[in-house]
Design an enzyme around this catalytic site. Structure first.
Site, PDB file in Angstrom:
ATOM      1  N   LYS A 110       0.844  -1.205   0.000  1.00  0.00           N
ATOM      2  CA  LYS A 110       0.000   0.000   0.000  1.00  0.00           C
ATOM      3  C   LYS A 110       0.876   1.251   0.000  1.00  0.00           C
ATOM      4  CE  LYS A 110      -4.444  -1.479   0.657  1.00  0.00           C
ATOM      5  NZ  LYS A 110      -4.706  -2.542   1.609  1.00  0.00           N
ATOM      6  N   LYS A 189      -3.525 -10.932 -10.686  1.00  0.00           N
ATOM      7  CA  LYS A 189      -4.456 -11.423  -9.668  1.00  0.00           C
ATOM      8  C   LYS A 189      -5.753 -10.609  -9.726  1.00  0.00           C
ATOM      9  CE  LYS A 189      -5.525 -10.896  -4.966  1.00  0.00           C
ATOM     10  NZ  LYS A 189      -5.412 -10.374  -3.656  1.00  0.00           N
ATOM     11  N   LYS A 192     -10.146  -6.127  -6.366  1.00  0.00           N
ATOM     12  CA  LYS A 192     -10.857  -4.849  -6.449  1.00  0.00           C
ATOM     13  C   LYS A 192      -9.865  -3.714  -6.680  1.00  0.00           C
ATOM     14  CE  LYS A 192     -13.122  -6.729  -3.229  1.00  0.00           C
ATOM     15  NZ  LYS A 192     -13.585  -7.109  -1.912  1.00  0.00           N
TER      16      LYS A 192
HETATM   17  P1  ADP Z   1      -9.531  -7.817  -3.081  1.00  0.00           P
HETATM   18  O1  ADP Z   1      -8.117  -8.177  -3.454  1.00  0.00           O
HETATM   19  O2  ADP Z   1     -10.426  -7.830  -4.263  1.00  0.00           O
HETATM   20  O3  ADP Z   1      -9.604  -6.522  -2.291  1.00  0.00           O
HETATM   21  P2  ADP Z   1      -9.873  -9.079  -0.548  1.00  0.00           P
HETATM   22  O4  ADP Z   1      -8.471  -8.700  -0.203  1.00  0.00           O
HETATM   23  O5  ADP Z   1     -10.999  -8.365   0.108  1.00  0.00           O
HETATM   24  O6  ADP Z   1     -10.045  -8.966  -2.135  1.00  0.00           O
HETATM   25  O7  ADP Z   1     -10.015 -10.648  -0.326  1.00  0.00           O
HETATM   26  C1  ADP Z   1     -11.097 -11.320   0.300  1.00  0.00           C
HETATM   27  C2  ADP Z   1     -10.826 -12.821   0.287  1.00  0.00           C
HETATM   28  O8  ADP Z   1     -10.809 -13.319  -1.060  1.00  0.00           O
HETATM   29  C3  ADP Z   1      -9.468 -13.201   0.883  1.00  0.00           C
HETATM   30  O9  ADP Z   1      -9.596 -14.423   1.589  1.00  0.00           O
HETATM   31  C4  ADP Z   1      -8.589 -13.358  -0.317  1.00  0.00           C
HETATM   32  O10 ADP Z   1      -7.516 -14.225  -0.095  1.00  0.00           O
HETATM   33  C5  ADP Z   1      -9.551 -13.928  -1.354  1.00  0.00           C
HETATM   34  N1  ADP Z   1      -9.149 -13.497  -2.704  1.00  0.00           N
HETATM   35  C6  ADP Z   1      -9.179 -12.224  -3.189  1.00  0.00           C
HETATM   36  N2  ADP Z   1      -8.758 -12.180  -4.462  1.00  0.00           N
HETATM   37  C7  ADP Z   1      -8.440 -13.449  -4.806  1.00  0.00           C
HETATM   38  C8  ADP Z   1      -7.958 -14.071  -6.015  1.00  0.00           C
HETATM   39  N3  ADP Z   1      -7.728 -13.368  -7.115  1.00  0.00           N
HETATM   40  N4  ADP Z   1      -7.747 -15.401  -6.000  1.00  0.00           N
HETATM   41  C9  ADP Z   1      -8.001 -16.136  -4.883  1.00  0.00           C
HETATM   42  N5  ADP Z   1      -8.464 -15.626  -3.734  1.00  0.00           N
HETATM   43  C10 ADP Z   1      -8.687 -14.298  -3.667  1.00  0.00           C
END
Ligand code: ADP
Ligand code: TRP
Length: 320
Positions: A110, A189, A192
């Site tokens: 970040k 990956k 969001k």
């Molecule tokens: P984002 O990266 O979209 O902000 P979060 O960090 O809120 O998503 O992740 C919420 C959950 O979903 C976590 O347990 C995270 O490991 C899983 N997750 C998020 N993106 C992925 C991805 N591309 N592949 C597998 N798991 C994911």
């Protein structure tokens, strides 16, 4: 066995969230004593607009219930309804060195992106450790990106137990290996923060448009294609049966099969998978009181567990 997971309320979940975490949470609720919460305290680290935060908490409750969380099997609650977690965080803060938190990947990422961190963001892993340890969790299903947070949690639990006696269970993460990282529209990956997501719920027309925007290479329609290098194929594999996967692989290698065809097939598979859940979500949305009651009931059950741990912690550190 106590299984716990949480997710931040930050908009409609995407396929990465679904396969990385939500689906596992749904499957695991039949394997042990499941706890699942909406991490609204964590969301405050990014300063959401208050009404938006409230709406997103409710939306995520709908998403989970629609995906198959059964409130009679899973203690399903909102993180901030059990404020003991912030009390435990404060106590854990005092056995956490600043240098240790400075090494956390998500924090470093970040900052590298130019984010000016607040103290909440810096302490994010300590609050997450408190979430996990408060409920004496044994297994924590999360995506691969959360692995370091689990290492930090274990480290703090061991440090606390060494200093004050055996209070905390040492947790383990479960990372669904087959889908360790779900790729997004651009092949990075899916996240969001990268604006490359495919939401699991929403208007089919707009989801189709998103699926059609998946980046592919420029191999002409007629030419054979390598499925292992293709993002569309990687996503299709998450939804399709082994036979369907083999068929698409043959189509790729055979030629005269365009990426547009593959995208359409992926869209149809996704619809098949999520449409019944979407219908359930629409039904639940008509009955907000029912949904809030579920979260309130979950909070009651979670609070009882939280208090048991906190009494031990308070005594152990000398606050009682
Ligand atoms: P984002 O990266 O979209 O902000 P979060 O960090 O809120 O998503 O992740 C919420 C959950 O979903 C976590 O347990 C995270 O490991 C899983 N997750 C998020 N993106 C992925 C991805 N591309 N592949 C597998 N798991 C994911
Ligand atoms: N940090 C997690 C994420 O971004 C959410 C989370 C907060 C969590 N507390 C937790 C996950 C405890 C598992 C256990 O996805």
């Amino acid at each position: 066995m106590r299984i716990l997971s949480g997710i931040q309320p930050s908009g409609i979940p995407h396929i990465g969230n679904y396969f990385g975490m939500m689906k596992t949470a749904v499957e695991l609720q039949d394997k042990g004593e499941a706890f699942l919460f909406i991490a609204d305290y964590h969301s405050l680290t990014t300063g959401p607009e208050p009404q938006k935060l409230r709406d997103q908490v409710f939306g995520l409750a709908l998403d989970f219930l629609a995906c198959g969380i059964k409130p009679e099997r899973t203690v399903f609650f909102r993180q901030s309804d059990v404020p003991q977690v912030t009390e435990l965080m404060w106590i854990l803060n005092n056995i956490t060195t600043v240098g240790f938190l400075e090494r956390a990947h998500s924090y470093k990422d970040k900052i590298a992106k130019g984010f000016v961190p607040n103290n909440g963001l810096f302490s994010y892993p300590v609050l997450m450790a408190a979430d996990i340890l408060l409920y004496q969790s044994e297994l924590v299903p999360v995506g691969k990106d959360q692995k370091q947070h689990l290492e930090i949690t274990r480290d703090l639990a061991i440090r606390f137990n060494n200093l004050y006696g055996e209070v905390f269970t040492i947790p383990e993460e479960i990372i669904p290996e087959a889908v360790a990282v779900v790729p997004g529209l651009d092949g990075q990956k899916m996240s969001k923060s990268y604006n490359n997501t495919i939401p699991i719920f929403g208007n089919p027309k707009s989801i189709r448009k998103t699926v059609m925007s998946i980046v592919s290479d420029s191999t002409p329609m007629e030419d054979p294609k390598d499925p292992t290098k293709c993002n569309i194929f990687a996503l299709y594999k998450l939804f399709a049966t082994p036979e369907e996967i083999a068929q698409m692989e043959a189509n790729y290698r055979g030629g005269n099969y365009g990426y547009g065809h593959a995208k359409q097939a992926l869209f149809e598979k996704m619809q098949e998978h999520f449409a019944p859940m979407q219908a359930r979500r629409d039904e639940l949305a008509k009955n907000p009181d029912y949904v809030w009651d579920i979260l309130r009931d979950g909070a009651k059950r979670a609070s009882a567990e939280a208090e048991k741990t906190m009494e031990k912690v308070r005594v152990a550190v000398g606050l009682r």
